[in-house]
Enzyme design. Structure first.
Site, PDB file in Angstrom:
ATOM      1  N   ALA A 106       0.840  -1.208   0.000  1.00 22.55           N
ATOM      2  CA  ALA A 106       0.000   0.000   0.000  1.00 22.55           C
ATOM      3  C   ALA A 106       0.873   1.255   0.000  1.00 22.55           C
ATOM      4  CB  ALA A 106      -0.942  -0.012   1.198  1.00 22.55           C
ATOM      5  N   ASP A 147      -0.735  -9.243  -3.617  1.00 25.02           N
ATOM      6  CA  ASP A 147      -0.868  -8.030  -2.794  1.00 25.02           C
ATOM      7  C   ASP A 147      -0.883  -6.770  -3.655  1.00 25.02           C
ATOM      8  OD1 ASP A 147      -0.642  -9.733  -0.674  1.00 25.02           O
ATOM      9  OD2 ASP A 147       0.794  -8.483   0.416  1.00 25.02           O
TER      10      ASP A 147
END
Ligand code: PMV
Length: 308
Positions: A106, A147
Site C-alpha cells: 500500500a 498483494d
C-alpha cells in the site's frame, strides 16, 4: 503538493498455494490505508519522512535496495526524469505492519501514484501494479503478486500468478472480523519454509495446493451467487490445509477456536501466517460476540470489514 492513498488488503482464500500457480481471492480493506504526500522542497535532494516507522532520511542515505528508495527511483526511471528534483516525501499509514494487511504494497502504490502525479505524468493502474511488484520482490523474495494487484486495483480479485487481472462480483455483502495476533511475522520466512516442504516432497504438496485451489473456486462461486454462509466451512477447510503447511501458529489456532465457539461461521489465518491476522466470518447477530471473544482470546486489535 500531491497526495495519494491506497487501501490495505486481506487474502480471503488461497495464500501460499497461490505462489504455486493456484488461484487466490483477495479484497481491499478500506478501513485502513497508506497515504503519501509529495511536495517541492527548499533544501537540495529528496527527503523521506515517516513517523510510523521512525524514518527521517535523505533518499541517498538509504541502502540502495531499501524498498522506499527503490520505489522512488523506479518512478524516476520509468518516467526517464533526470536530474532528480528536490522533494519532500511524507508517508503515513494506519495499516498494521507485518500483519498480512499489505502495508508494504500500500505504501509503494501510494508513493508511486503520488510521485508520478506530482511529476505531471500520472502512471496508469497497470504500470503502478508492475512497479509495485518489483518492490514487493524486495520485501518478499518470490511474491505471487496478489498483494500489489488487489491494492493497485482496489477491487476484489481472483488472482492467478502471471495471468491477466480477473475481478469478481460480490452478490450479497458479507462481514469479516480481522483479528491481529500482535505477532509480527515475515512472509518471506513462511514462504521459504513452504518451499522447503515442497522441494522435499512435491507430489504431496501439489495435491495440497490443488485442494486449496478447489476451495478458492468454490468460495468464488459462493460469493458470486450470494451464498456467503457457505464460506464458513470453506474457511475452516482452508485453515486446516494452512496448518498442514506449518504456517499457522498456536495464537492463530487459539483465535480461530475462540471465534468459532462464539458463533463465527468459519475462521482462517490470512496472509503469510505464523502471526499476523486471522479472519472470521460473522453475521450481524454474531458480530459482537465473536469480536469480544477474539479480544478475550488475545487479539490486540480487531477490524470489522464488509466485503462489497
Ligand atoms: O503476508 P501477506 O499478506 O503479504 O501475504 C502473502 C501471501 C502469500 O501467498 C503467502 C505469498 C504470496 O506472495 O502470495
Amino acid at each position: 503538493m500531491t497526495a495519494s492513498s491506497a487501501p490495505g488488503k486481506i487474502i480471503l482464500f488461497g495464500e501460499h498455494a497461490v505462489v504455486y500457480g493456484r488461484p487466490a481471492l483477495a479484497v481491499p480493506v478500506t478501513q485502513v490505508s497508506a497515504r503519501v504526500e509529495v511536495a517541492a522542497a527548499r533544501h537540495p535532494g529528496i527527503r523521506i519522512e515517516s513517523d510510523e516507522v521512525g524514518l527521517h532520511s535523505d533518499l541517498t542515505d538509504l541502502p540502495p535496495c531499501q524498498p522506499l528508495r527503490s520505489a522512488v527511483e523506479a518512478v524516476f526511471h520509468a518516467l526517464e526524469i533526470t536530474p532528480l528534483p528536490s522533494l519532500d516525501i511524507r508517508i503515513s499509514s494506519t495499516i498494521p505492519v507485518a500483519a498480512g494487511l499489505g502495508s508494504g504494497a500500500a505504501v509503494s502504490v501510494a508513493l508511486i501514484r503520488a510521485l508520478s502525479s506530482y511529476l505531471g505524468a500520472a502512471l496508469g493502474t497497470e504500470q503502478v501494479n508492475t512497479l509495485c511488484y518489483e518492490i514487493e520482490k524486495i520485501h518478499h523474495g518470490t511474491p505471487s503478486g496478489v498483494d500489489n494487484t488487489v491494492i493497485s486495483y482496489a477491487r476484489p480479485v481472483f488472482f492467478i500468478r502471471g495471468q491477466p487481472l480477473e475481478t469478481f462480483n460480490v452478490q450479497s455483502p458479507f462481514s469479516l472480523i480481522i483479528a491481529n495476533t500482535g505477532i509480527p511475522a515475515l512472509t518471506k520466512e513462511s514462504v521459504g519454509d513452504v518451499r522447503q516442504l515442497w522441494q522435499a516432497d512435491s507430489p504431496r504438496w501439489e495435491k495440497v495446493f490443488d485442494r486449496v485451489g478447489e476451495i478458492v473456486r468454490q468460495a468464488r462461486q459462493a460469493i458470486e451467487t450470494g451464498d456467503w454462509p457457505a464460506l464458513g466451512p470453506l474457511m475452516d477447510a482452508n485453515h486446516r490445509l494452512l496448518q498442514e503447511m506449518t504456517v499457522s501458529s498456536p495464537e492463530l489456532d487459539r483465535l480461530a477456536r475462540a471465534a468459532r465457539a462464539a458463533g463465527a461461521g468459519g475462521a482462517k489465518l490470512s496472509g503469510g501466517g505464523r502471526g499476523g491476522n486471522l479472519i472470521a466470518l460473522v453475521s450481524p447477530e454474531t458480530q459482537a460476540n465473536v469480536n469480544a471473544a477474539l479480544l478475550a482470546a488475545g487479539a490486540i486489535q480487531t477490524i470489522i470489514t464488509t466485503v462489497t
